[in-house]
Write a protein that holds these residues in place. Structure first.
Motif, PDB file in Angstrom:
ATOM      1  N   UNK A 118       0.988  -0.796   0.031  1.00 17.88           N
ATOM      2  CA  UNK A 118       0.064   0.112  -0.432  1.00 17.88           C
ATOM      3  C   UNK A 118       0.621   1.435   0.637  1.00 17.88           C
ATOM      4  N   UNK A 119       2.320   0.968  -0.453  1.00 17.83           N
ATOM      5  CA  UNK A 119       2.771   2.078  -0.144  1.00 17.83           C
ATOM      6  C   UNK A 119       2.764   3.418  -1.108  1.00 17.83           C
ATOM      7  N   UNK A 120       2.939   4.265  -1.685  1.00 18.35           N
ATOM      8  CA  UNK A 120       2.747   5.344  -2.599  1.00 18.35           C
ATOM      9  C   UNK A 120       4.549   5.768  -2.288  1.00 18.35           C
ATOM     10  N   UNK A 121       4.493   5.550  -3.954  1.00 16.55           N
ATOM     11  CA  UNK A 121       5.786   5.717  -4.383  1.00 16.55           C
ATOM     12  C   UNK A 121       6.121   7.130  -4.878  1.00 16.55           C
ATOM     13  N   UNK A 122       4.763   7.789  -4.884  1.00 11.72           N
ATOM     14  CA  UNK A 122       5.179   8.967  -5.765  1.00 11.72           C
ATOM     15  C   UNK A 122       5.099  10.131  -4.196  1.00 11.72           C
ATOM     16  N   UNK A 123       5.071   9.374  -3.117  1.00 11.96           N
ATOM     17  CA  UNK A 123       5.267  10.502  -1.934  1.00 11.96           C
ATOM     18  C   UNK A 123       6.387  10.095  -1.514  1.00 11.96           C
ATOM     19  N   UNK A 124       7.390   9.074  -1.918  1.00 14.96           N
ATOM     20  CA  UNK A 124       8.519   8.774  -0.584  1.00 14.96           C
ATOM     21  C   UNK A 124       9.356   9.986  -1.133  1.00 14.96           C
ATOM     22  N   UNK A 125      10.164  10.403   0.183  1.00  7.89           N
ATOM     23  CA  UNK A 125      11.038  11.291   0.650  1.00  7.89           C
ATOM     24  C   UNK A 125      12.588  10.333   1.227  1.00  7.89           C
ATOM     25  N   UNK A 126      13.813  10.437   0.459  1.00  5.60           N
ATOM     26  CA  UNK A 126      14.454  10.106   1.475  1.00  5.60           C
ATOM     27  C   UNK A 126      15.601  11.297   1.943  1.00  5.60           C
ATOM     28  N   UNK A 127      16.155  11.054   2.719  1.00 12.81           N
ATOM     29  CA  UNK A 127      16.739  12.018   3.553  1.00 12.81           C
ATOM     30  C   UNK A 127      18.164  10.698   3.748  1.00 12.81           C
ATOM     31  N   UNK A 128      19.458  10.965   4.050  1.00 10.39           N
ATOM     32  CA  UNK A 128      20.590  11.003   4.251  1.00 10.39           C
ATOM     33  C   UNK A 128      21.530  11.547   5.447  1.00 10.39           C
TER      34      UNK A 128
END
Length: 600
Positions: A177-187
């Motif tokens: 159910x994860x929406x990849x369009x809303x994915x935010x990646x921070x390092x």
């Protein structure tokens, strides 16, 4: 004697072939294969051959995109074409609202990421949240939020610590159910660091260098996802101890498309990132854009359709098929799309490519979505070509059918017969390819569907009406041109054009209507006692029966028929077969069609 070749996978024929082979051997010339233990051994051999051949056939089928049936295999084959199937997509809405503090409040407030509003849609409660913190100043004890984009779903935040000594470390999103369009990646540099670098998703390796902060994502088994980071050549390489923070939305997809009434349920933080404890009220909530754009995870059939076309586009938009494939990839909730060049416009508009998209749920894209897609398309398009998004012009077909059935052949009620016909027409529409751009309504096909809905139906008398909806420019003198792309019927006795009611500037005290008389559009009202038509204006526009066009001149409307000021304009076509071109989308409106059954 050579072994007899097996020619098919049928068990009985495999066994028969084995018998023929053994009978051809001198040791078994007079052997009774049916009445001996050897028959059991032949069964085992035949079953083994049958299962082996069947398994080999299924395995080979899964090696090709066209014939594969398991999702994991289809996804893997699409990956070889550089195509990543689209995840489930959350609907988004755009709101404006204000926050008022009755006493002195903080200097600024922040709407916390992962919080926002709730909506009750179709008797189900949905959460709409922000993806990032949104900060605004407080001026005169009032904070005004404008153009706030919210996504439906639950906000999820996960962290991983990179360890270079692990050869097979994986960063997975284990939820379909994860929406990849809303994915935010921070390092983050380390677990103790408060400074981060935001990484962007990369869909290809072109122009990706060794220091570019990018990540890649693939769908893996069971509709889960895995993130990959650069190796120092393609994308920046992670260092030991780096903390990876990923956030995304878990959504229910298209279920809340259309929601437009929202109630605040979020969290505000002050300038010190402390939850606001002062009393406040949230008001002036304005829905700039209803919830739209939600869609289910890309199906196997759509992956098979889209992957080769996306590969053929080669990440550049040159042909109409290229634009179609790229837009489908950028915006999953597409029911149909049509692309044509400016040279096909009337008059020609060179240097532009026109794109009309019919979303799965709504009738058109929001202005925000159009802008986002236009900006994204610029990186694919030829420099001298400007993409322009058009709203689909929807031509509705309404069916009015009288159905006659033999009461001796069935004991169901007329209403049940009518319901079966409506269901049959609906099912036919799902597979007929009628509802689309460049769609064709074939009258004889629908007549046949109605007759075949039940064995008791003897015949039907069916008429069709074309309808277009236009939205009034309230309290403004405007020119309206409504094109049907189909020739109108010419009737000397009865009107061909009819409309729903409206309120116009010249006659604000009456509900007025439109109809055609001798090539002119006239305005009239109904007498409240007799119901007779009273003419108000004998020429507010023209009708071109051959071209199928209606024009209204200097027409000022104060109020439309419905709450959104929409007005329905219906016409009788000269032909029962209807065909549309370019940006006109054909839609058979069953909800406004009538099916009435009569017992004979």
């Amino acid at each position: 004697m050579p072994y007899t070749q097996l020619n098919n996978l049928d068990f009985t024929e495999i066994k028969s072939t084995l018998k023929d082979y053994m009978r051809s051997q001198s040791d078994f010339t007079d052997y009774d294969f049916e009445g001996s233990a050897l028959s059991q051994l032949l069964d085992v051999l035949a079953y083994n051959t049958y299962y082996t051949a069947f398994n080999a056939n299924m395995v080979v089928n899964e090696l090709f995109l066209d014939s594969a049936t398991l999702r994991d295999n289809v996804v893997s084959l699409a990956k070889q074409l550089g195509y990543t199937p689209k995840s489930i997509t959350s609907p988004s809405a755009e709101l404006g609202f204000s926050v008022t503090f009755p006493v002195s409040g903080p200097s600024s407030i922040k709407l916390k990421a992962g919080t926002g509003f709730v909506t009750n849609y179709d008797k189900t409660l949905y959460r709409y949240v922000t993806l990032k913190d949104i900060k605004v100043p407080v001026v005169n004890n009032v904070a005004t939020f404008s153009d706030v984009v919210l996504n439906e779903g639950s906000y999820v935040l996960s962290t991983f610590t990179y360890d270079g000594s692990l050869k097979d470390q994986k960063f997975k999103i284990q939820n379909s159910a994860a929406d990849l369009n809303t994915l935010i990646v921070r390092v983050y540099e380390s677990a103790n660091s408060s400074v981060y670098e935001e990484y962007k998703k990369s869909d290809n390796i072109l122009q990706v260098g060794g220091e570019d902060k990018v990540y890649f994502v693939n769908e893996i088994d069971d509709e889960q996802y895995e993130l990959f980071f650069g190796d120092g050549t393609l994308g920046k390489k992670l260092s030991d101890g780096n903390v990876i923070e990923i956030s995304y939305i878990l959504t229910k997809g298209s279920q809340s498309n259309g929601a437009k009434s929202f109630t605040f349920s979020g969290v505000f933080l002050d300038e010190n990132d402390v939850k606001v404890s002062s009393p406040f009220s949230v008001g002036n909530i304005v829905t700039n854009s209803n919830a739209r754009g939600g869609s289910a995870i890309e199906s196997i059939e759509k992956i098979k359709f889209n992957a080769p076309k996306f590969y053929g586009s080669q990440n550049r938009a040159v042909t109409s098929n290229d634009y179609s494939a790229i837009v489908r990839n950028l915006y999953p909730a597409v029911s149909d799309i049509i692309v044509f060049g400016g040279e096909d416009q009337v008059p020609p508009d060179y240097g532009k490519v026109f794109i009309a998209v019919k979303p799965t749920i709504a009738n058109s894209l929001s202005s925000v979505t159009k802008k986002e897609l236009t900006d994204k398309l610029r990186s694919y398009a030829v420099a001298s070509v400007k993409p322009v998004f058009l709203d689909p012009s929807i031509l509705f077909v309404e069916i009015n059918s009288k159905i006659y059935f033999d009461g001796a052949k069935t004991n169901i009620l007329p209403a049940e017969v009518a319901a079966k016909v409506s269901t049959g027409v609906n099912e036919y529409l799902k597979t007929s390819g009628t509802e689309k751009f460049n769609g064709k309504f074939r009258y004889s096909k629908f007549i046949g569907v109605i007759d075949n809905s039940d064995r008791a139906i003897n015949s039907n008398i069916t008429e069709i009406t074309l309808r277009k909806d236009f939205y009034a420019q309230i309290n403004a003198s405007s020119f309206y041109e409504i094109c049907y792309q189909n020739e109108f019927l010419k009737d000397c006795d009865n009107p061909v054009v009819t409309s729903t009611g409206m309120t116009v500037f010249e006659h604000p005290n009456y509900t007025s209507y439109l109809e055609d008389r001798d090539g002119k559009i006239v305005l009239y009202r109904l007498d409240s006692l007799t119901g007779d038509k009273i003419l108000l204006n004998d020429s507010v526009g023209d009708v071109d029966y051959v071209k199928g066009e209606i024009k209204l001149y200097d027409f000022t409307i104060l109020k439309g028929t419905f709450s959104d000021n929409r007005i329905e304009l219906r016409v009788k076509p000269s032909s029962n077969d209807v065909e549309v071109k370019r940006e006109v989308y054909l839609d058979v409106d069953i909800s406004k069609s009538t099916f009435v059954a009569y017992k004979e």
